[in-house]
Every structure is written in C-alpha cells, then in structure tokens.
Design an enzyme around this catalytic site. Structure first.
Site, short mmCIF file in Angstrom:
data_model
loop_
_atom_site.label_atom_id
_atom_site.label_comp_id
_atom_site.label_asym_id
_atom_site.label_seq_id
_atom_site.Cartn_x
_atom_site.Cartn_y
_atom_site.Cartn_z
N GLU A 269 0.89 -1.17 0.00
CA GLU A 269 0.00 0.00 0.00
C GLU A 269 0.92 1.21 0.00
O GLU A 269 1.56 1.50 1.01
CB GLU A 269 -0.92 -0.05 1.23
CG GLU A 269 -2.16 0.78 1.03
CD GLU A 269 -1.97 2.20 1.51
OE1 GLU A 269 -1.55 3.04 0.68
OE2 GLU A 269 -2.22 2.46 2.69
N GLU A 400 4.32 13.10 -4.55
CA GLU A 400 3.62 13.07 -3.27
C GLU A 400 4.38 13.96 -2.28
O GLU A 400 5.54 13.69 -1.97
CB GLU A 400 3.58 11.63 -2.75
CG GLU A 400 2.77 11.48 -1.49
CD GLU A 400 2.66 10.03 -1.03
OE1 GLU A 400 3.68 9.33 -1.00
OE2 GLU A 400 1.54 9.62 -0.69
#
Ligand code: NDP
Length: 495
Positions: A269, A400
C-alpha cells in the site's frame, strides 16, 4: 426584565475573543524510560537503542530498541513457534474471542492511546480521538466477526492461514495501520511480526500491553522497533511467509525486488496523488470543507490525501476565494489542544522534504498562498499552503508531498477532468463533487483509483476495501478482500 436577561447582564464580557488553550492532559499516559522488543509475550532487552521524541516540542519521550537482524530472527522464531504449536490449531471461534477482547480493550483505553498517538506523532488530539482510535477498534471488531466465517467468505476454496506475516507500517496512522494489518492476519489464523515506523513506535509498544490484558497466547503477535534496516531484515527473513507493507513507493519497489522469486506473498500500500474534483453544480461550501478535510487532515500526511484540487473553470474564482478564507480559520499548533486543526509535521526529515517541494513549486512558477499564522518556536511545523497557477508538469502536481500543501488546477469538461486526474504514476484515491448521480457513476468508472469518494473525502470503514492501482501498490486492506492476502487456498479447490 426576565431572569435570563438579568443573568446575562451580570456575565462579564470577555476581553478577548481568541480561543483559550484547551489542552488534553498527558497524565493518562505513563511512559517507561526504555522499551525493548515484544517477543514471545516477553520484553526482549535490545542491544541498540535510540530516542523517540515528540515532534511538536522535540522533547525526548523514551528510549526504544533498534532491532538487529538477530533480534528480528528471534521474533520470527517466536511467531513460527506460536503458529505451529497452538494458534493455527485452535478453533476459529476461539481466535475471534481474542480479537473481540482486543477491540474492547482499545475502546476502554482509547483516551490513553489517543494522547500517546498525538504526543509521539504530532497529529491533533481531535483526530486521534475521533478517527484513529474508533477506527482501530472497529477493525478488530470487524475482523473478529469474520474469523469463524472464512469458509463462507471464500466458498469452495478451503482457506487456510499462510503462516507468519511480517508487517511494516508507516508513521502517519501508527495504531490504525497496526490494526489494518494485525486484525485480518489473526482472524485468518496467522501469527505476526510487526515493525512500526522509527518515529512513531510508542502506540505499538503500548498495544503490547493490550495483548497482555487480552491474554493472547505468547508469540502470536511480536513487535520489533527500529528504522528501515529492521524492516529490511524482516523482509529478508526466511521464516516469514508473507509481507504486508505500507509506506513509500520507493521502499515498496525495493521490497518487491527483494521478494521476487521467493514465493512469499506480498501486499503493497504505497503513495498517492489524489485528485479532488469539483464540478460547477457542487454544493460549494460543502466542497470547500471537503477540500480542507482532504488535504489538511493529519497535516496532509495521508497516502490518499486530496493533494490535487481540480476545479471546473467556471467556479474557479469563488472556490479559491472561499478556500483561502477558510484557511485563515485553521488553527495550527499544539497537537494536544482540543481546538487544534493542524498539528506538527511528523519529523525534521519530512519537514525538509515538504520545504524542498514547496520551493520547487515556487521556482517552477506556481503562485503560493499561506494564511497569516504564528507557528510555535520549537518542533516541526508547516503553514497550510495552497498553490494556484499550477501546470500538470510541475513537481507539486506530480510528486507526493505528504504535507499540508494543495495544488489547484482547472478543467472544463468531465473528460478533461478524468484525463488530468489519471495523469500521475499513482492511483490510490479520488474525490468527485457534483449533484448529479449519473456523473458520479461515470467518473467512478473512468478514474483509475482504488477508492472514489463522492461528495465526501477521507471516509473509512473497516468493511470497505482500500488499496491502489499502478504505483500506489496492489492488494486490498479492509473488507472481505482484506482477508485474502492472509490466506492460502487448496489448489484443487475452486476457482
Ligand atoms: P518509508 O517507506 O521509508 O517507511 C515506511 C516503513 O518502511 C517504515 O516503517 C520504515 O522504517 C520502513 N522501511 C524503510 N526502509 C525499508 C526497507 N528498505 N525495507 C523494509 N522496510 C523499510 O517512508 P518514510 O517514512 O521514509 O517516508 C518517505 C515518504 O514516503 C514520505 O514523504 C511519503 O511521501 C511517503 N509515505 C507514504 C506513506 C503511505 O501511506 N503511502 C506512509 C509514509 C510515507 P523507518 O520508519 O524506520 O524508515
């Protein structure tokens, strides 16, 4: 004059209208000076230690172990022993009993955990109290319910546990990520070695006490602390059958390379760069709240944060104006103050990364807005930031940032919104704001994102699977899907 009027007459008018401090007491948390590794139900004295701090004050909180490969092996051996000599043999209903106990104890001790989570991680107490803790307990309740129903969850496939699961979690939701990992693993009949992040080990170490209270058999859950080297040793360990990892795409890729050809199961993840898409028929004030929640919740340290705002061109100006006005009301400061909206950045290293990307945004030509804001002198802080005039190629639109920084872009048609939203290497989440149900369905079908929220953002539920596409990873956590990575199936069974 009525009685009420008379009383109001006597009530003094406050001299100032700013909020008075409303700090949550720290007394409920009793920290040890030094922690070992939790192995086989006992504390193993670490050979090397480091100091974990509070990012809001830089105050040292405790000494914790930096697990060596030998210490990791001891934890894996304890997990193997517990798996083979007890845990995999007990009835599923019995396993569920322990999970229910853990869930109930987490609820009972939720204030203690919430304070500790905010102290060690820097997140506002209102978030750890109202989001992290209730959701962590809910995960254990939810998977407790599945433990004795695996045959129904996967009919005709004869599910059985995988064995020993190595689990590596990040620092943004320490206890919640622990529950996302441990609850399904135990429900499926596995044993676990968990490594929390270097900067936020304390809630996992306190969780060891929950396991003691729940009388979980020794070795079923083992906790080793340390930095990336400890995580790497866990990944390499031959005694581990499955790795579950949440963290950066870079480390996720390294783990995938390491495990290629070993036959170990893997779920990743990883990061995200979610688009939060506002159409001109959306309820604007609600959408602005959703934008704020999407990016400033948990200081933007959220893998599924709505870090790219896509606004339909016709409503660009009112949305940006409302957003800027709303930003001036956000309270940045002491994570333990109940009025705080934005807490401390988790570490010095993360603060430097945010600063670097924000500088890159300014240099590339985006326009920065930061509301007036007094930051505390000590600790790691960053003012909630909005960038307008952002081109898709800018680093702040592609990478990010993992901080309270929003990049605003515009679109004209739904097709353009989809194209821009999908134009990143990631595919974890997205948000759509519109009053048209058909448009929500069309967008959800075309967005390459594991989760699509409609007229809301950052909503979680244990029964709902979560995970990514592309460089956001693979495998799902939550829901029935979240059990599958922790199960092996008979080859002869269907499908
Ligand atoms: P990492 O991916 O490095 O950390 C996640 C976990 O993996 C931590 O427990 C970490 O330990 C551990 N780890 C680090 N290196 C290895 C390795 N080689 N093998 C096995 N485990 C390892 O994230 P960072 O904390 O360094 O953050 C960097 C960036 O990653 C952030 O700026 C953010 O962009 C992104 N990130 C994304 C998250 C997400 O949920 N998608 C969560 C956290 C970060 P340790 O803490 O000691 O480094």
């Amino acid at each position: 004059m009525t009685e009420l009027d008379r009383k109001q007459d006597r009530t003094p008018v406050p001299k100032e209208w700013t909020y008075a401090p409303a700090p949550e007491s720290r007394d409920i948390v009793a920290l040890d000076e030094r922690y070992g590794h939790f192995v086989g139900g006992k504390w193993l004295e670490p050979s090397v230690t480091y100091t974990t701090i509070s990012p809001a004050t830089e105050e040292p909180l405790a000494e914790v172990g930096q697990a060596t490969p030998e210490e990791v092996e001891a934890a894996v051996a304890a997990a193997r022993d517990a798996f083979e000599n007890g845990w995999s043999g007990i009835s599923a209903a019995e396993r569920a009993k322990y999970l229910f106990r853990i869930a109930r104890i987490l609820q009972e001790r939720s204030r203690e955990f919430a304070v500790l989570e905010s102290l060690n991680g820097g997140k506002p107490i209102k978030e750890s109290r109202d989001v992290d803790l209730p959701l962590a307990a809910a995960h254990f309740f939810y998977y407790a319910g599945w433990a004795d129903k695996l045959e129904y969850a996967f009919p005709n496939r004869r599910p059985r546990p995988v064995g020993v699961a190595g689990q590596i979690i990040p620092w943004n939701f320490p206890l919640l990520m622990l529950s996302w990992k441990i609850a399904p693993a135990l429900a499926a009949g596995n044993t676990v070695v968990l490594k929390p992040a270097e900067t936020t080990p304390l809630s996992a170490l306190l969780f060891a006490d929950v396991l003691r209270q729940a009388e979980l058999p020794p070795g079923v859950v083992n906790i080793v602390t340390g930095d990336g080297r400890t995580g790497a040793a866990l990944v390499k360990s031959k005694g581990v059958d499955k790795i579950a990892f949440t963290g950066s795409t870079e480390v996720g890729k390294a783990i995938q390379r390491e495990l290629a050809g070993t036959g170990k199961k893997l779920t990743l993840e990883l990061g995200g760069k979610a688009a939060n898409i506002i159409f001109d028929d959306a309820a604007l004030d609600q959408a602005v709240e959703g934008i704020v929640n999407g990016i400033y919740f948990n200081q933007g340290h959220v893998c599924c944060a709505g870090s790219r705002l896509l606004v339909q061109e016709s409503i660009y100006e009112p949305v940006v104006e409302k957003l800027k006005r709303r930003l001036t009301t956000l309270r940045v400061g002491d994570p333990l103050d109940k009025n705080t909206d934005v807490g401390a950045i988790n570490s010095k290293q993360q603060l430097e990364k945010i600063r670097e990307l924000v500088e890159a945004g300014e240099q590339e030509g985006a326009e920065i807005y930061q509301p007036p804001c007094r930051l505390p002198e000590k600790g790691y802080w960053f003012v909630p930031t909005v960038f307008t005039n952002v081109a898709q190629s800018y680093r702040i639109a592609q990478e990010e940032i993992f901080g309270p920084v929003l990049s605003v872009l515009t679109f004209r048609t739904p097709e353009e919104a989809v194209e821009k939203a999908n134009n990143t290497p990631y595919g974890l989440s997205a948000g759509v704001w519109t009053e048209k149900g058909s448009r929500i369905l069309w967008m959800a079908e075309h967005l390459r994102a594991g989760v699509v929220w409609a007229n809301t953002f950052n909503r979680f539920d244990p029964s709902s699977p979560f995970g990514g596409y592309k460089e956001s990873g693979f495998g799902r956590e939550g829901g029935r899907h979240g059990l599958e990575p922790y199960l092996a199936f008979d080859k002869s069974a269907l499908p």
